[in-house]
Design a protein around this motif. Sequence first.
Motif, PDB file in Angstrom:
ATOM      1  N   PHE A  25       0.841  -1.192   0.000  1.00 20.85           N
ATOM      2  CA  PHE A  25       0.000   0.000   0.000  1.00 20.85           C
ATOM      3  C   PHE A  25       0.880   1.248   0.000  1.00 20.85           C
ATOM      4  N   VAL A  26       0.504   2.215  -0.844  1.00 21.34           N
ATOM      5  CA  VAL A  26       1.260   3.469  -0.924  1.00 21.34           C
ATOM      6  C   VAL A  26       0.487   4.609  -0.279  1.00 21.34           C
ATOM      7  N   ALA A  27      -0.736   4.823  -0.754  1.00 23.37           N
ATOM      8  CA  ALA A  27      -1.509   5.963  -0.276  1.00 23.37           C
ATOM      9  C   ALA A  27      -2.958   5.823  -0.718  1.00 23.37           C
ATOM     10  N   SER A  28      -3.835   6.578  -0.038  1.00 20.86           N
ATOM     11  CA  SER A  28      -5.217   6.705  -0.471  1.00 20.86           C
ATOM     12  C   SER A  28      -5.520   8.187  -0.627  1.00 20.86           C
ATOM     13  N   SER A  29      -6.312   8.499  -1.633  1.00 23.77           N
ATOM     14  CA  SER A  29      -6.572   9.903  -1.933  1.00 23.77           C
ATOM     15  C   SER A  29      -8.072  10.156  -2.022  1.00 23.77           C
ATOM     16  N   GLY A  74     -20.453   1.312  -3.472  1.00 24.85           N
ATOM     17  CA  GLY A  74     -20.148   2.693  -3.142  1.00 24.85           C
ATOM     18  C   GLY A  74     -19.333   2.869  -1.881  1.00 24.85           C
ATOM     19  N   ARG A  75     -18.947   1.754  -1.231  1.00 28.62           N
ATOM     20  CA  ARG A  75     -18.199   1.863   0.023  1.00 28.62           C
ATOM     21  C   ARG A  75     -16.810   2.468  -0.219  1.00 28.62           C
ATOM     22  N   THR A  76     -16.125   2.046  -1.281  1.00 26.26           N
ATOM     23  CA  THR A  76     -14.791   2.568  -1.584  1.00 26.26           C
ATOM     24  C   THR A  76     -14.928   3.942  -2.217  1.00 26.26           C
ATOM     25  N   GLN A  77     -14.478   4.965  -1.522  1.00 27.72           N
ATOM     26  CA  GLN A  77     -14.654   6.339  -1.996  1.00 27.72           C
ATOM     27  C   GLN A  77     -13.333   7.030  -2.305  1.00 27.72           C
ATOM     28  N   GLU A  78     -12.236   6.349  -2.111  1.00 27.61           N
ATOM     29  CA  GLU A  78     -10.930   6.954  -2.325  1.00 27.61           C
ATOM     30  C   GLU A  78     -10.180   6.253  -3.448  1.00 27.61           C
ATOM     31  N   ILE A  79      -9.196   6.933  -3.997  1.00 23.48           N
ATOM     32  CA  ILE A  79      -8.284   6.331  -4.966  1.00 23.48           C
ATOM     33  C   ILE A  79      -7.159   5.675  -4.166  1.00 23.48           C
ATOM     34  N   ILE A  80      -6.966   4.380  -4.384  1.00 27.17           N
ATOM     35  CA  ILE A  80      -5.992   3.612  -3.607  1.00 27.17           C
ATOM     36  C   ILE A  80      -4.810   3.236  -4.496  1.00 27.17           C
ATOM     37  N   PHE A  81      -3.591   3.472  -4.000  1.00 32.48           N
ATOM     38  CA  PHE A  81      -2.372   3.213  -4.760  1.00 32.48           C
ATOM     39  C   PHE A  81      -1.573   2.078  -4.128  1.00 32.48           C
ATOM     40  N   PHE A  82      -1.107   1.134  -4.966  1.00 28.00           N
ATOM     41  CA  PHE A  82      -0.270   0.026  -4.517  1.00 28.00           C
ATOM     42  C   PHE A  82       1.000  -0.027  -5.367  1.00 28.00           C
ATOM     43  N   ASN A  83       2.125  -0.220  -4.697  1.00 35.29           N
ATOM     44  CA  ASN A  83       3.427  -0.290  -5.373  1.00 35.29           C
ATOM     45  C   ASN A  83       3.809  -1.753  -5.564  1.00 35.29           C
ATOM     46  N   LEU A  84       3.957  -2.164  -6.822  1.00 34.15           N
ATOM     47  CA  LEU A  84       4.328  -3.542  -7.127  1.00 34.15           C
ATOM     48  C   LEU A  84       5.812  -3.609  -7.447  1.00 34.15           C
ATOM     49  N   LEU A  90      -0.299   0.031  -9.080  1.00 32.72           N
ATOM     50  CA  LEU A  90      -1.664  -0.398  -9.362  1.00 32.72           C
ATOM     51  C   LEU A  90      -2.614   0.549  -8.638  1.00 32.72           C
ATOM     52  N   VAL A  91      -3.626   1.038  -9.344  1.00 31.13           N
ATOM     53  CA  VAL A  91      -4.514   2.056  -8.780  1.00 31.13           C
ATOM     54  C   VAL A  91      -5.955   1.555  -8.792  1.00 31.13           C
ATOM     55  N   ASP A  92      -6.548   1.478  -7.614  1.00 29.56           N
ATOM     56  CA  ASP A  92      -7.935   1.035  -7.445  1.00 29.56           C
ATOM     57  C   ASP A  92      -8.810   2.280  -7.333  1.00 29.56           C
ATOM     58  N   LEU A  93      -9.602   2.561  -8.384  1.00 31.77           N
ATOM     59  CA  LEU A  93     -10.435   3.760  -8.405  1.00 31.77           C
ATOM     60  C   LEU A  93     -11.809   3.485  -7.792  1.00 31.77           C
ATOM     61  N   PRO A  94     -12.447   4.508  -7.222  1.00 33.55           N
ATOM     62  CA  PRO A  94     -13.799   4.323  -6.663  1.00 33.55           C
ATOM     63  C   PRO A  94     -14.781   3.865  -7.733  1.00 33.55           C
ATOM     64  N   GLY A  95     -15.734   3.035  -7.333  1.00 39.35           N
ATOM     65  CA  GLY A  95     -16.757   2.588  -8.275  1.00 39.35           C
ATOM     66  C   GLY A  95     -17.685   3.728  -8.666  1.00 39.35           C
ATOM     67  N   TYR A  96     -18.234   3.648  -9.850  1.00 43.24           N
ATOM     68  CA  TYR A  96     -19.164   4.679 -10.310  1.00 43.24           C
ATOM     69  C   TYR A  96     -20.537   4.058 -10.567  1.00 43.24           C
ATOM     70  N   GLY A  97     -21.550   4.930 -10.661  1.00 39.96           N
ATOM     71  CA  GLY A  97     -22.880   4.479 -11.042  1.00 39.96           C
ATOM     72  C   GLY A  97     -23.731   3.939  -9.912  1.00 39.96           C
ATOM     73  N   TYR A  98     -23.362   4.200  -8.652  1.00 36.77           N
ATOM     74  CA  TYR A  98     -24.177   3.717  -7.542  1.00 36.77           C
ATOM     75  C   TYR A  98     -25.291   4.722  -7.275  1.00 36.77           C
ATOM     76  N   ALA A  99     -26.508   4.352  -7.654  1.00 36.18           N
ATOM     77  CA  ALA A  99     -27.627   5.292  -7.655  1.00 36.18           C
ATOM     78  C   ALA A  99     -28.018   5.787  -6.264  1.00 36.18           C
ATOM     79  N   LYS A 100     -27.783   4.971  -5.211  1.00 36.26           N
ATOM     80  CA  LYS A 100     -28.219   5.345  -3.876  1.00 36.26           C
ATOM     81  C   LYS A 100     -27.271   6.324  -3.186  1.00 36.26           C
ATOM     82  N   ALA A 101     -26.116   6.553  -3.768  1.00 36.83           N
ATOM     83  CA  ALA A 101     -25.211   7.555  -3.207  1.00 36.83           C
ATOM     84  C   ALA A 101     -25.790   8.943  -3.476  1.00 36.83           C
ATOM     85  N   SER A 102     -25.555   9.873  -2.571  1.00 35.85           N
ATOM     86  CA  SER A 102     -26.086  11.222  -2.755  1.00 35.85           C
ATOM     87  C   SER A 102     -25.456  11.878  -3.981  1.00 35.85           C
TER      88      SER A 102
END
Length: 222
Positions: A25-29, A74-84, A90-102
């Motif tokens: 793990f590197v960072a979350s943004s 919609g639980r993951t709301q941050e951009i997560i960075f991993f150093n391989l 490797l960058v895990d981006l927040p999911g999109y299209g969750y209708a119940k999120a405000s």
Amino acid sequence: MIQGNNNSKEELALARFLFAHNCSFVASSATSLQLPMEKLPEVAFMGRSNVGKSSLVNALTGRKTMARQSNTPGRTQEIIFFNLSEKIILVDLPGYGYAKASKVKQAIWIKNIFNYLRYRTTLRRVSLLIDSRRGLKDIDDVIMNILDKIAISYQVVLTKVDKVKQIELAIMIEKIITKILYRPAAYPIVGATSVVSGIGILELQVELTRFANIKLSDLKKI
């Protein structure tokens, strides 16, 4: 065409070598102002909420809990960075299209993701994940339009292919290929993966390894 087994022995060896090494793990943004310093080439994973991004990152790296998973869309709301292995991020981006999120939350997520995609100079490829049980949705077309507009290379990667029949999967892939054929930033090969059966994991590792700072001479050092 489908991502196949036409990779050379050297490409397979490099991919296995790279993804067998330490990934940390590197960072979350939460905002574009919190992004870590650009250093290594980056490949990002994005898709609709609950498409299986974290599960795929874990499967690629052989770690069960490195990327946190949630059954709540919609639980993951941050951009997560991993150093391989100091070779690629490797960058895990927040999911999109969750209708119940405000709408406010959705706007913040979209702005954060867009700023990352548009201005991250080290970003080399986006793996656009599509749930094979659902297929392409209108929101996925919107995302592809954005990626085409800002000229970010992306590959459509199907997830959970163990949950659909082979004939249905083949039909879906053909439909996707037809849709992306003339998209300027789309990679013409569709990936098909399952974290349960392991289908397509090595092939995707090979594809991503092409963007890493790694060469055949690195294999001779072990």
